[in-house]
Write a protein that holds these residues in place. Sequence first.
Motif, short mmCIF file in Angstrom:
data_model
loop_
_atom_site.label_atom_id
_atom_site.label_comp_id
_atom_site.label_asym_id
_atom_site.label_seq_id
_atom_site.Cartn_x
_atom_site.Cartn_y
_atom_site.Cartn_z
N UNK A 128 0.78 -1.10 -0.12
CA UNK A 128 0.05 0.06 0.05
C UNK A 128 0.82 1.19 -0.04
N UNK A 129 2.06 1.17 0.79
CA UNK A 129 2.98 2.35 0.66
C UNK A 129 3.49 2.40 -0.53
N UNK A 130 3.95 1.54 -1.37
CA UNK A 130 4.64 1.48 -2.56
C UNK A 130 3.31 2.25 -3.57
N UNK A 131 2.15 1.73 -3.41
CA UNK A 131 1.06 2.25 -4.37
C UNK A 131 0.84 3.58 -4.08
N UNK A 132 0.94 4.08 -2.79
CA UNK A 132 0.71 5.42 -2.36
C UNK A 132 1.79 6.43 -2.88
N UNK A 134 3.62 5.79 -5.33
CA UNK A 134 3.29 5.94 -6.99
C UNK A 134 2.49 6.78 -7.39
N UNK A 135 1.20 6.73 -6.47
CA UNK A 135 0.18 7.82 -6.83
C UNK A 135 0.45 9.14 -6.67
N UNK A 140 1.34 14.10 -10.21
CA UNK A 140 2.23 15.01 -10.59
C UNK A 140 2.17 15.34 -12.00
N UNK A 141 2.29 14.06 -12.65
CA UNK A 141 2.36 13.87 -14.06
C UNK A 141 0.83 14.51 -14.67
N UNK A 142 -0.14 14.14 -13.96
CA UNK A 142 -1.48 14.44 -14.38
C UNK A 142 -1.54 15.98 -14.19
N UNK A 143 -0.99 16.68 -13.20
CA UNK A 143 -1.08 18.01 -13.33
C UNK A 143 -0.07 18.60 -14.41
N UNK A 144 0.82 17.97 -15.12
CA UNK A 144 1.74 18.49 -16.02
C UNK A 144 1.10 18.20 -17.43
N UNK A 177 -8.96 2.94 -4.65
CA UNK A 177 -9.63 3.74 -4.28
C UNK A 177 -9.12 4.67 -2.94
N UNK A 178 -8.42 4.29 -2.18
CA UNK A 178 -7.82 4.85 -1.07
C UNK A 178 -6.81 6.03 -1.69
N UNK A 179 -6.39 6.17 -2.92
CA UNK A 179 -5.81 7.22 -3.50
C UNK A 179 -6.38 8.06 -4.37
#
Length: 220
Positions: A128-132, A134-135, A140-144, A177-179
């Motif tokens: 979960x920490x790794x997924x978080x 990565x999210x 950040x990419x989605x903002x760029x 869903x948690x991210x």
Amino acid sequence: MTQPAVEQLLNLADRAEHHGGLTAAEATRLRNGIAALAVGIEDGGAIRMAILCAEKANEQKQRAKRYRAAWTNARRRAQAHQDGTLRHTSDRDSWKGWAKKAQEAVQYWYDAAVERLERAKRAEAAIDGVYRERAHLVALLAALYPSHIGHTDPSTPDWAVLTVEAPGGQLTWHIAPRDMDLFGHVRATSRICRGWDGHTTDEKYERIRTLAATAKTLPI
């Protein structure tokens, strides 16, 4: 009543001895007494008394045999009860030993299951920490770059699909869903949005490497 003959009295003594009513010595004394009565006694009452004594002795003998049989039977039953009690005690101790071993085995497997569950929880937390992490980077990419997010993959209906239209090509990720709280800045997928272009995971990361190589030419 007709007085019994001497032969009848002797026959009665023989029968009493034969059936166990009198011992051999008792039967001999009785025969001697009958003979004495036959020779010198005329009183029928004395003869009847001798007969009654013989019958009484036989009755007492039979009663003694019944008592001995009852006592023997009682001893046999008491011994059987004692043997059964000992077997029951032995069986009870055996069952206690088996139950203890079974309880120890159950406890061992329970502890092992708890340990595996704890390891699984720790592994899940790490994932979960790794997924978080990565999210955060994908957000950040989605903002760029132009992006949209929506539940467009029927194979994972609970996970949204983020689509980033980068200069080097389309990039997509499944978002837990948690991210989703990290993607409030991304518009929702609609019918006018470009769908998945069929790229594979390997192609996606090849596009990211190309994008990273040309990052110095991108506006900051």
